[in-house]
Design an enzyme around this catalytic site. Structure first.
Site, PDB file in Angstrom:
ATOM      1  N   ASN A 118     -19.853  26.133   8.800  1.00 31.08           N
ATOM      2  CA  ASN A 118     -20.136  26.695   9.972  1.00 31.08           C
ATOM      3  C   ASN A 118     -21.290  25.689  10.690  1.00 31.08           C
ATOM      4  OD1 ASN A 118     -21.302  27.931  12.461  1.00 31.08           O
ATOM      5  ND2 ASN A 118     -22.143  29.764  11.084  1.00 31.08           N
TER       6      ASN A 118
ATOM      7  N   LYS B 161     -22.586  25.684  13.523  1.00 32.31           N
ATOM      8  CA  LYS B 161     -23.400  26.359  14.499  1.00 32.31           C
ATOM      9  C   LYS B 161     -23.613  25.443  15.616  1.00 32.31           C
ATOM     10  CE  LYS B 161     -25.403  28.448  10.708  1.00 32.31           C
ATOM     11  NZ  LYS B 161     -26.770  29.033   9.870  1.00 32.31           N
TER      12      LYS B 161
ATOM     13  N   HIS C  25     -21.780  36.988  12.850  1.00 33.02           N
ATOM     14  CA  HIS C  25     -22.813  36.357  12.264  1.00 33.02           C
ATOM     15  C   HIS C  25     -24.051  36.758  12.421  1.00 33.02           C
ATOM     16  CE1 HIS C  25     -25.281  32.760  10.834  1.00 33.02           C
ATOM     17  NE2 HIS C  25     -24.386  32.447  10.111  1.00 33.02           N
TER      18      HIS C  25
ATOM     19  N   GLU D  72     -26.691  35.318  13.133  1.00 30.47           N
ATOM     20  CA  GLU D  72     -27.528  34.563  14.246  1.00 30.47           C
ATOM     21  C   GLU D  72     -26.940  35.421  15.481  1.00 30.47           C
ATOM     22  OE1 GLU D  72     -26.741  30.684  12.942  1.00 30.47           O
ATOM     23  OE2 GLU D  72     -28.183  31.013  11.353  1.00 30.47           O
TER      24      GLU D  72
ATOM     25  N   GLU E 105     -23.766  36.981   3.651  1.00 34.08           N
ATOM     26  CA  GLU E 105     -24.658  36.298   4.133  1.00 34.08           C
ATOM     27  C   GLU E 105     -26.155  36.964   4.247  1.00 34.08           C
ATOM     28  OE1 GLU E 105     -22.823  32.119   5.844  1.00 34.08           O
ATOM     29  OE2 GLU E 105     -23.467  33.681   7.517  1.00 34.08           O
TER      30      GLU E 105
ATOM     31  N   GLY F 257     -30.576  29.360   6.038  1.00 38.79           N
ATOM     32  CA  GLY F 257     -31.358  28.072   6.319  1.00 38.79           C
ATOM     33  C   GLY F 257     -32.591  28.089   5.961  1.00 38.79           C
TER      34      GLY F 257
ATOM     35  N   SER G  33     -27.623  28.896   2.308  1.00 35.57           N
ATOM     36  CA  SER G  33     -28.154  27.760   1.520  1.00 35.57           C
ATOM     37  C   SER G  33     -27.359  27.304   0.309  1.00 35.57           C
ATOM     38  CB  SER G  33     -29.583  28.194   0.945  1.00 35.57           C
ATOM     39  OG  SER G  33     -30.761  28.497   2.128  1.00 35.57           O
TER      40      SER G  33
END
Ligand code: 13P
Length: 235
Positions: free
Chosen positions: A9, A11, A87, A89, A157, A163, A195
């Site tokens: 991904n 992003k 996701h 985010e 996730e 991250g 990660s």
């Protein structure tokens, strides 16, 4: 048998100058697994042959007056065969809730895309001992009826591992993936994300109910991503 998938991904990273990395990933992709990149929508149509590609989110409508949005049909038209939905985010930055994720997942299916539906607990939820309940509720609220191993992949996730360099321990991943397996049946691919790096991938892929990874930072460069794909292919 679930498909093995090494998914990257990107992003909001990647100008056309990054296509060389995508080409190197395509050229080095091991056989026997799906190697997938989800670049920004601007790069989808320019992605090289030899890779599966996916969007990172989609609007729920096919067309219309939705300035700045991209539909699942547009992603498919640009060559995508997958689309990430839910996701964390997107949930955090755009207020997407389980019902929105469900609608996006159905939109992805409508366009013939396989949805990579993401779920994950926050650190606060984990520390309160609520991880399995939170994940089960997210899945119940966002996985549409009609989900199959062909049209859906589930990605676990943990928000606190994205991250941050803090990868979930094999025990933590195993506990969640075993519970997810019981919920989604034997054939749906279950990915871990958070990660994942070359140095920890093999330990995660050893777990029985882990069928691959959804990789952020370490998917931007072939030198980082290919060893992860190779570790999966070697399992
Ligand atoms: P990192 O691999 O950078 O932690 O990101 C994980 C992720 O969010 C993939 O979707």
């Amino acid at each position: 048998m679930p498909k093995k998938i090494a998914a990257g991904n990107w992003k909001m990273n990647g100008l056309r100058a990054a296509l060389g990395e995508a080409r190197a990933i395509a050229e080095g992709a091991p056989s026997g697994i799906v190697t997938l990149l989800c670049p920004p929508a601007t790069l989808l149509a320019a992605m090289p042959e030899g890779l599966a590609t996916g969007g990172q989110c989609c609007h729920t409508n096919e067309t219309g007056a939705h300035t700045g949005d991209v539909s699942a049909e547009m992603l498919a038209d640009a060559g995508a065969t997958y689309c990430i939905t839910g996701h964390s985010e997107r949930r955090a930055d755009h207020g997407e809730r389980d019902a929105d994720v469900l609608a996006q997942t159905e939109a992805a299916w409508r366009a013939g895309l396989t949805a990579i539906l993401c779920i994950g607990e926050t650190l606060e939820q984990r520390e309160a001992g609520r991880t399995l309940d939170v994940l089960s509720a997210q899945l119940a609220g966002s996985l549409p009826e009609g989900a199959t191993a062909e049209n859906t992949v589930v990605a676990y996730e943990p928000v606190w591992a994205i991250g941050t360099g803090k990868v979930a321990s094999p025990e933590q991943v195993a506990e969640v993936h075993d519970a997810l397996r019981a919920q989604v049946g034997p054939d749906m691919s279950l990915l871990y994300g958070g990660s994942v790096k070359a140095a920890n991938a093999a330990d995660i892929f050893e777990l029985g109910n882990v069928d691959g990874a959804l990789v952020g930072g370490a998917s931007l460069r072939a030198a980082d991503f290919l060893p992860i794909a190779e570790a999966l292919a070697a399992r």
